[in-house]
Motif scaffolding. Structure first.
Motif, PDB file in Angstrom:
ATOM      1  N   ARG A  32      -1.144  -9.356  -4.279  1.00 56.42           N
ATOM      2  CA  ARG A  32      -1.913  -9.162  -3.296  1.00 56.42           C
ATOM      3  C   ARG A  32      -1.548  -8.874  -1.939  1.00 56.42           C
ATOM      4  NH1 ARG A  32      -3.956 -13.790  -2.013  1.00 56.42           N
ATOM      5  NH2 ARG A  32      -2.491 -15.376  -3.556  1.00 56.42           N
ATOM      6  N   HIS A  33      -0.230  -8.828  -1.749  1.00 57.88           N
ATOM      7  CA  HIS A  33       0.288  -8.578  -0.456  1.00 57.88           C
ATOM      8  C   HIS A  33       1.348  -7.570  -0.284  1.00 57.88           C
ATOM      9  CE1 HIS A  33      -1.321 -12.772  -0.097  1.00 57.88           C
ATOM     10  NE2 HIS A  33      -1.022 -12.681   1.249  1.00 57.88           N
ATOM     11  N   CYS A  34       1.354  -6.749   0.846  1.00 58.95           N
ATOM     12  CA  CYS A  34       2.524  -5.753   1.191  1.00 58.95           C
ATOM     13  C   CYS A  34       3.703  -6.850   1.426  1.00 58.95           C
ATOM     14  CB  CYS A  34       2.225  -5.205   2.335  1.00 58.95           C
ATOM     15  SG  CYS A  34       3.855  -4.522   3.064  1.00 58.95           S
ATOM     16  N   MET A  35       4.807  -6.516   0.720  1.00 60.76           N
ATOM     17  CA  MET A  35       5.951  -7.398   0.952  1.00 60.76           C
ATOM     18  C   MET A  35       7.045  -6.832   1.491  1.00 60.76           C
ATOM     19  SD  MET A  35       4.987 -10.192  -0.683  1.00 60.76           S
ATOM     20  CE  MET A  35       6.337 -11.071  -0.745  1.00 60.76           C
ATOM     21  N   SER A  36       7.884  -7.538   2.457  1.00 59.71           N
ATOM     22  CA  SER A  36       8.856  -6.582   2.944  1.00 59.71           C
ATOM     23  C   SER A  36      10.174  -7.579   3.413  1.00 59.71           C
ATOM     24  CB  SER A  36       8.254  -6.319   4.477  1.00 59.71           C
ATOM     25  OG  SER A  36       8.242  -7.421   5.227  1.00 59.71           O
ATOM     26  N   TRP A  37      11.154  -6.879   3.854  1.00 55.73           N
ATOM     27  CA  TRP A  37      12.463  -7.419   4.385  1.00 55.73           C
ATOM     28  C   TRP A  37      12.749  -7.252   5.706  1.00 55.73           C
ATOM     29  CZ3 TRP A  37      15.059 -11.477   1.849  1.00 55.73           C
ATOM     30  CH2 TRP A  37      14.745 -11.558   0.357  1.00 55.73           C
ATOM     31  N   ILE A  54       1.388  -2.980  -2.177  1.00 57.86           N
ATOM     32  CA  ILE A  54       0.617  -3.442  -3.716  1.00 57.86           C
ATOM     33  C   ILE A  54       0.819  -2.363  -4.548  1.00 57.86           C
ATOM     34  CG2 ILE A  54      -1.572  -4.159  -4.407  1.00 57.86           C
ATOM     35  CD1 ILE A  54      -2.153  -5.110  -1.320  1.00 57.86           C
ATOM     36  N   ASP A  55       0.767  -1.177  -4.395  1.00 57.20           N
ATOM     37  CA  ASP A  55       0.796  -0.305  -5.618  1.00 57.20           C
ATOM     38  C   ASP A  55       2.198   0.343  -5.640  1.00 57.20           C
ATOM     39  OD1 ASP A  55      -0.005   2.937  -3.619  1.00 57.20           O
ATOM     40  OD2 ASP A  55       1.664   1.201  -3.366  1.00 57.20           O
ATOM     41  N   GLY A  56       2.913  -0.320  -5.020  1.00 61.54           N
ATOM     42  CA  GLY A  56       4.607  -0.144  -5.633  1.00 61.54           C
ATOM     43  C   GLY A  56       5.351   0.788  -4.787  1.00 61.54           C
ATOM     44  N   THR A  57       4.722   1.392  -3.664  1.00 55.01           N
ATOM     45  CA  THR A  57       5.015   2.298  -2.672  1.00 55.01           C
ATOM     46  C   THR A  57       6.062   1.828  -1.997  1.00 55.01           C
ATOM     47  OG1 THR A  57       3.132   3.558  -2.519  1.00 55.01           O
ATOM     48  CG2 THR A  57       4.698   4.004  -0.914  1.00 55.01           C
ATOM     49  N   ALA A  98       5.142 -10.927   4.729  1.00 53.92           N
ATOM     50  CA  ALA A  98       4.109 -10.386   3.962  1.00 53.92           C
ATOM     51  C   ALA A  98       3.020 -10.387   4.815  1.00 53.92           C
ATOM     52  CB  ALA A  98       4.000 -11.301   2.691  1.00 53.92           C
ATOM     53  N   VAL A  99       2.129  -9.473   4.267  1.00 54.57           N
ATOM     54  CA  VAL A  99       0.707  -9.424   5.006  1.00 54.57           C
ATOM     55  C   VAL A  99      -0.201  -8.832   3.805  1.00 54.57           C
ATOM     56  CG1 VAL A  99       1.204  -6.996   5.842  1.00 54.57           C
ATOM     57  CG2 VAL A  99      -0.339  -8.308   6.933  1.00 54.57           C
ATOM     58  N   ARG A 100      -1.456  -9.324   4.099  1.00 60.79           N
ATOM     59  CA  ARG A 100      -2.428  -8.754   2.923  1.00 60.79           C
ATOM     60  C   ARG A 100      -3.050  -7.536   3.403  1.00 60.79           C
ATOM     61  NH1 ARG A 100      -6.219 -12.948  -0.548  1.00 60.79           N
ATOM     62  NH2 ARG A 100      -6.904 -11.396  -2.003  1.00 60.79           N
ATOM     63  N   LYS A 108       6.586  -5.608  12.967  1.00 63.16           N
ATOM     64  CA  LYS A 108       6.790  -7.021  12.512  1.00 63.16           C
ATOM     65  C   LYS A 108       5.669  -7.769  13.145  1.00 63.16           C
ATOM     66  CE  LYS A 108      10.019  -8.723  16.313  1.00 63.16           C
ATOM     67  NZ  LYS A 108       9.829  -7.228  16.999  1.00 63.16           N
ATOM     68  N   ASP A 109       5.101  -7.862  14.023  1.00 63.42           N
ATOM     69  CA  ASP A 109       3.980  -8.417  14.437  1.00 63.42           C
ATOM     70  C   ASP A 109       2.854  -8.485  13.641  1.00 63.42           C
ATOM     71  OD1 ASP A 109       4.828  -7.606  17.916  1.00 63.42           O
ATOM     72  OD2 ASP A 109       5.507  -9.146  16.777  1.00 63.42           O
ATOM     73  N   GLU A 110       2.826  -7.660  12.768  1.00 68.61           N
ATOM     74  CA  GLU A 110       1.682  -7.429  11.841  1.00 68.61           C
ATOM     75  C   GLU A 110       1.749  -8.123  10.347  1.00 68.61           C
ATOM     76  OE1 GLU A 110       0.956  -2.741  13.171  1.00 68.61           O
ATOM     77  OE2 GLU A 110      -0.563  -3.478  11.506  1.00 68.61           O
ATOM     78  N   PHE A 111       3.032  -8.712  10.249  1.00 71.25           N
ATOM     79  CA  PHE A 111       3.362  -9.630   9.259  1.00 71.25           C
ATOM     80  C   PHE A 111       2.889 -11.038   9.665  1.00 71.25           C
ATOM     81  CE2 PHE A 111       5.006  -6.824   5.974  1.00 71.25           C
ATOM     82  CZ  PHE A 111       5.365  -5.474   6.969  1.00 71.25           C
TER      83      PHE A 111
END
Length: 124
Positions: A32-37, A54-57, A98-100, A108-111
């Motif tokens: 359900r979330h965009c995941m990041s490092w 979410i779609d794997g991009t 992460a951010v939904r 980074k402020d949007e996570f």
């Protein structure tokens, strides 16, 4: 509470490989979330390294593109970051965030959900 826990950091020599893991507390979180490092080197700002929507991009910052791979395993609620041919400039604290959102932001402020970070130190 939704939580992210990173693991896999450590000390290594240039040219080696590392695999970082970010495990979510909720079974469906990474669906359900965009995941990041992100990573933060001493004295520098936290910078985006990679994202997986979410779609794997996938997205990779220029400094790791071609030697990095982000993936996710729903069964273990974990997002992985593999970094090959590591360099001293890869040193820093690596954070999972992460951010939904359907599309992954680069700011980074949007996570809004962050792990505690894991230290990676690369020696020459």
């Amino acid at each position: 509470d939704e939580q992210l826990v990173e693991s896999g950091g450590g000390e290594m020599q240039s040219g080696g490989s590392l695999r970082l893991a970010c495990t979510a507390s909720d079974d469906s979180f990474i669906r359900r979330h965009c995941m990041s490092w992100f990573r933060q080197a001493p004295g520098k700002e936290r910078e985006l390294v990679s994202t997986m929507a979410i779609d794997g991009t996938q997205y990779y910052v220029d400094s790791v593109r071609g030697r990095s791979f982000i993936s996710k395993d729903y069964a273990v609620k974990t997002v992985f970051l593999r970094l090959n041919n590591v360099k001293p400039e890869d040193t820093g604290v690596y954070y999972c965030a992460a951010v939904r959102a359907w599309r992954c932001p680069v700011n980074k402020d949007e996570f809004d959900i962050w792990g505690q970070g894991t230290q990676v130190t690369v020696s020459s």
